[in-house]
Scaffold this active site. Structure first.
Site, PDB file in Angstrom:
ATOM      1  N   HIS A   1       0.735  -0.959  -0.202  1.00 32.87           N
ATOM      2  CA  HIS A   1       0.079  -0.052   0.101  1.00 32.87           C
ATOM      3  C   HIS A   1       0.989   1.277   0.106  1.00 32.87           C
ATOM      4  O   HIS A   1       1.852   1.061   0.623  1.00 32.87           O
ATOM      5  CB  HIS A   1      -0.849   0.072   1.387  1.00 32.87           C
ATOM      6  CG  HIS A   1      -2.113   0.697   1.190  1.00 32.87           C
ATOM      7  ND1 HIS A   1      -1.998   2.135   1.390  1.00 32.87           N
ATOM      8  CD2 HIS A   1      -3.245   0.760   0.629  1.00 32.87           C
ATOM      9  CE1 HIS A   1      -3.030   2.906   1.186  1.00 32.87           C
ATOM     10  NE2 HIS A   1      -4.017   2.190   0.680  1.00 32.87           N
TER      11      HIS A   1
ATOM     12  N   ASP B   1      -8.190  -4.862   0.033  1.00 33.29           N
ATOM     13  CA  ASP B   1      -8.608  -5.592  -1.241  1.00 33.29           C
ATOM     14  C   ASP B   1      -8.337  -6.962  -0.988  1.00 33.29           C
ATOM     15  O   ASP B   1      -8.860  -7.822  -2.047  1.00 33.29           O
ATOM     16  CB  ASP B   1      -8.178  -4.686  -2.356  1.00 33.29           C
ATOM     17  CG  ASP B   1      -8.960  -3.563  -2.651  1.00 33.29           C
ATOM     18  OD1 ASP B   1     -10.038  -3.521  -2.267  1.00 33.29           O
ATOM     19  OD2 ASP B   1      -8.184  -2.652  -3.173  1.00 33.29           O
TER      20      ASP B   1
HETATM   21  N1  ACO Z   1       4.245  -7.391  -4.930  1.00 34.14           N
HETATM   22  C1  ACO Z   1       5.592  -7.681  -5.059  1.00 34.14           C
HETATM   23  N2  ACO Z   1       6.274  -6.567  -4.857  1.00 34.14           N
HETATM   24  C2  ACO Z   1       5.898  -5.569  -4.589  1.00 34.14           C
HETATM   25  C3  ACO Z   1       4.531  -5.269  -4.420  1.00 34.14           C
HETATM   26  C4  ACO Z   1       3.659  -6.351  -4.777  1.00 34.14           C
HETATM   27  N3  ACO Z   1       2.322  -6.339  -4.571  1.00 34.14           N
HETATM   28  N4  ACO Z   1       4.108  -4.022  -3.969  1.00 34.14           N
HETATM   29  C5  ACO Z   1       5.393  -3.403  -3.951  1.00 34.14           C
HETATM   30  N5  ACO Z   1       6.315  -4.207  -4.154  1.00 34.14           N
HETATM   31  C6  ACO Z   1       7.851  -3.826  -4.275  1.00 34.14           C
HETATM   32  C7  ACO Z   1       8.242  -2.896  -5.320  1.00 34.14           C
HETATM   33  O1  ACO Z   1       8.667  -3.866  -6.665  1.00 34.14           O
HETATM   34  C8  ACO Z   1       9.315  -2.187  -4.645  1.00 34.14           C
HETATM   35  O2  ACO Z   1      10.409  -2.854  -4.584  1.00 34.14           O
HETATM   36  P1  ACO Z   1      12.073  -2.344  -4.743  1.00 34.14           P
HETATM   37  O3  ACO Z   1      12.178  -1.568  -3.861  1.00 34.14           O
HETATM   38  O4  ACO Z   1      12.878  -3.650  -4.919  1.00 34.14           O
HETATM   39  O5  ACO Z   1      12.035  -1.598  -6.119  1.00 34.14           O
HETATM   40  C9  ACO Z   1       8.843  -2.000  -3.440  1.00 34.14           C
HETATM   41  O6  ACO Z   1       7.967  -3.064  -3.178  1.00 34.14           O
HETATM   42  C10 ACO Z   1       7.990  -0.737  -3.261  1.00 34.14           C
HETATM   43  O7  ACO Z   1       7.020  -0.456  -4.278  1.00 34.14           O
HETATM   44  P2  ACO Z   1       6.547   0.775  -4.844  1.00 34.14           P
HETATM   45  O8  ACO Z   1       5.616   0.400  -6.133  1.00 34.14           O
HETATM   46  O9  ACO Z   1       7.520   1.783  -4.808  1.00 34.14           O
HETATM   47  O10 ACO Z   1       5.485   1.219  -3.594  1.00 34.14           O
HETATM   48  P3  ACO Z   1       4.282   2.040  -3.965  1.00 34.14           P
HETATM   49  O11 ACO Z   1       4.082   2.627  -2.739  1.00 34.14           O
HETATM   50  O12 ACO Z   1       4.373   2.873  -4.888  1.00 34.14           O
HETATM   51  O13 ACO Z   1       2.904   1.014  -4.552  1.00 34.14           O
HETATM   52  C11 ACO Z   1       1.194  -0.161  -4.690  1.00 34.14           C
HETATM   53  C12 ACO Z   1       1.982   0.591  -3.851  1.00 34.14           C
HETATM   54  C13 ACO Z   1       0.816   0.464  -6.001  1.00 34.14           C
HETATM   55  C14 ACO Z   1      -0.190  -0.497  -3.840  1.00 34.14           C
HETATM   56  C15 ACO Z   1       1.814  -1.426  -4.685  1.00 34.14           C
HETATM   57  O14 ACO Z   1       2.107  -2.117  -3.526  1.00 34.14           O
HETATM   58  C16 ACO Z   1       1.144  -2.728  -5.580  1.00 34.14           C
HETATM   59  O15 ACO Z   1       1.081  -2.591  -6.736  1.00 34.14           O
HETATM   60  N6  ACO Z   1       0.365  -3.560  -4.930  1.00 34.14           N
HETATM   61  C17 ACO Z   1      -0.492  -4.565  -5.748  1.00 34.14           C
HETATM   62  C18 ACO Z   1      -1.679  -3.866  -6.196  1.00 34.14           C
HETATM   63  C19 ACO Z   1      -2.705  -3.556  -4.967  1.00 34.14           C
HETATM   64  O16 ACO Z   1      -2.777  -4.510  -4.094  1.00 34.14           O
HETATM   65  N7  ACO Z   1      -3.300  -2.510  -5.045  1.00 34.14           N
HETATM   66  C20 ACO Z   1      -4.292  -1.987  -3.930  1.00 34.14           C
HETATM   67  C21 ACO Z   1      -4.010  -0.886  -3.348  1.00 34.14           C
HETATM   68  S1  ACO Z   1      -5.035  -0.520  -1.933  1.00 34.14           S
HETATM   69  C22 ACO Z   1      -6.396   0.324  -2.670  1.00 34.14           C
HETATM   70  O17 ACO Z   1      -6.152   0.828  -3.486  1.00 34.14           O
HETATM   71  C23 ACO Z   1      -7.564   0.205  -1.695  1.00 34.14           C
END
Ligand code: ACO
Length: 431
Positions: free
Chosen positions: A308, A365
């Site tokens: 998140h 979610d």
């Molecule tokens: N699976 C695997 N790796 C992940 C995931 C995931 N779900 N989420 C983040 N990471 C990793 C990234 O690859 C990154 O790794 P790195 O540091 O080695 O490059 C690190 O964790 C940080 O990730 P970011 O994308 O920079 O985090 P951000 O805060 O921008 O993204 C997000 C948040 C978009 C929700 C992301 O975690 C994601 O795509 N999750 C899956 C989709 C999801 O569940 N969305 C629902 C959000 S809740 C809502 O809207 C109600």
């Protein structure tokens, strides 16, 4: 130098400004950088708003590090346990919990405005039967502005309130109708004697040919999920509503823009993506393979429902509905294999160094999709249910923005990295 200030120095010119910090009720202090460009001639760059407060708000507070969520100061855990969705709507919009009389009047108002104009129902016929219900939602909610010219003065508090009531009351009907259209069944009219959640289930699942009895556990689950999704401060869809509304567009147009922003899998579409992922995993023995894929930087696959932008701890909403998911499945016939995969996936991911290091916990979610599935809600309606619940958040945030004394059209700046100024070359002379 005063303690509660930040000094910014432009080393290229030697100019500096001292900016006072602004302090909220909770949360980090904020540097008001609005004088940066006029005084130092520089912009700030913050891709994805990771360090930027886009507004001042008194509605919802999140502490992502501690896993705290407050609506108007009340912890989400208390509201989930003691309140109901319409009371939470009242709290969010009016700022205080209602008295008995205020609650009763509000509930009556909402339940008695749930019908939609018959002309609006004809809109559905224009959509292809396989249209995603979210595409219908974007269109039909936007079209509400064509019906209510009597109350679209954005600066009139009574007009704001009427629009809020209409949106909260009609969204379940609009949503259920989008589902009925997609499966070729007649749309079902609302029943004023039912509660908000019961009415939604009735409009979704009843057919004229037979009696439909609402399962009380399902109504309770819907009400709870709606409370948990009611607002979440300045997320992508809410910021979209504020930005669209800041141009002084009407609230129906602004909320319709928010629905569009909610649709994506990185935001509201994640619960749908969670089920797709669990179905793809199919067998708990496959989980390690998918965990490896999630960790592989050359693979676009991510564990849906994990991580998140704000919560770097357990999403408090996920904690609440984790219990609900179990209660619901205990009462449904047989164990859902997808829930078993989900539980195993959660267990493995929470012990994995990759997920621990990055503080990637299951979000709301992760469980909401499983609960909706257990209730027989089709996958493509998950984000639509999110949109119903979030409508109160959007309209409350819109009202706060439009009523703010320092209201201004939202207009971000940019770091231009395109070609430098160049001369137009006539077509015949291009190589
Ligand atoms: N699976 C695997 N790796 C992940 C995931 C995931 N779900 N989420 C983040 N990471 C990793 C990234 O690859 C990154 O790794 P790195 O540091 O080695 O490059 C690190 O964790 C940080 O990730 P970011 O994308 O920079 O985090 P951000 O805060 O921008 O993204 C997000 C948040 C978009 C929700 C992301 O975690 C994601 O795509 N999750 C899956 C989709 C999801 O569940 N969305 C629902 C959000 S809740 C809502 O809207 C109600």
């Amino acid at each position: 130098m005063a303690r509660d200030t930040v000094t910014i120095i432009n080393n290229a010119t030697g100019q500096e400004i001292e900016i006072p910090l602004q302090r909220g009720t909770h949360g980090p202090d904020v540097v008001d950088i609005s004088q940066l460009y006029p005084k130092l001639g520089i912009f700030t760059y913050d891709n994805g708003f990771k360090s930027t407060a886009s507004c001042k708000s008194g509605i919802t507070y999140i502490d992502g590090e501690e896993g705290i969520l407050l609506y108007r100061g009340y912890p989400i855990e208390q509201l989930a346990e003691k309140s109901d969705y319409l009371e939470v709507c009242y709290l969010l919009y009016y700022g205080e919990l209602p008295t008995k009389e205020q609650y009763s009047t509000f509930v009556t108002t909402i339940l008695h405005h749930s019908m939609i104009n018959e002309s609006l129902r004809h809109f559905y016929g224009g959509f292809y039967p396989t249209a995603h219900p979210m595409s219908i939602m974007v269109g039909v909610v936007g079209a509400l502005s064509a019906f209510y010219h009597d109350s679209l003065e954005i600066d009139n508090p009574r007009h704001q309130e009427i629009s809020a009531h209409r949106l909260i009351a009609k969204l379940p009907n609009i949503a259920a109708a989008s589902y009925k259209h997609s499966i070729g069944q007649p749309m079902v009219y609302p029943q004023n004697k039912m509660s908000y959640a019961e009415n939604f289930l009735h409009m979704m699942f009843s057919v004229p040919a037979e009696e439909y009895v609402v399962n009380p556990l399902h109504a309770k689950a819907i009400d709870l999920l709606f409370i948990l999704h009611a607002d979440h401060e300045q997320n992508a869809s809410t910021s979209t509503v504020r930005l669209a509304g800041s141009s002084e567009a009407n609230p129906f147009a602004a909320v319709s823009a928010g629905i569009g922003a909610l649709w994506g899998p990185a935001h509201g579409g994640a619960n749908e993506a969670v089920i797709d992922m669990l179905e793809e995993i199919n067998d708990a023995r496959q989980i390690p393979k998918f965990i490896d894929r999630a960790k592989d930087k050359n693979d676009n696959f991510r564990l849906m429902g994990f991580g998140h932008r704000v919560y770097k701890n357990y999403d408090p909403r996920a904690k609440i509905i984790r219990t609900m998911a179990h209660d619901l499945l205990k009462n449904s016939s047989g164990n859902d294999p997808l829930l078993e995969i989900a539980m195993k996936l959660e267990e493995i991911a929470l012990q994995d160094e990759y997920f621990i290091q990055r503080k990637l916990y299951p979000n709301v979610d992760f469980y909401s999709g499983i609960i909706y599935k257990a209730m027989g809600v089709p996958t493509n309606m998950f984000t639509v249910l999110f949109a119903i619940a979030r409508t109160i958040g959007w309209i409350t945030q819109w009202r706060e923005m439009i009523s703010s004394k320092d209201r201004v059209i939202g207009r971000p700046r940019q770091l231009y990295v395109g070609p430098a100024t160049r001369e137009y070359v006539p077509m015949g002379q291009r190589g």
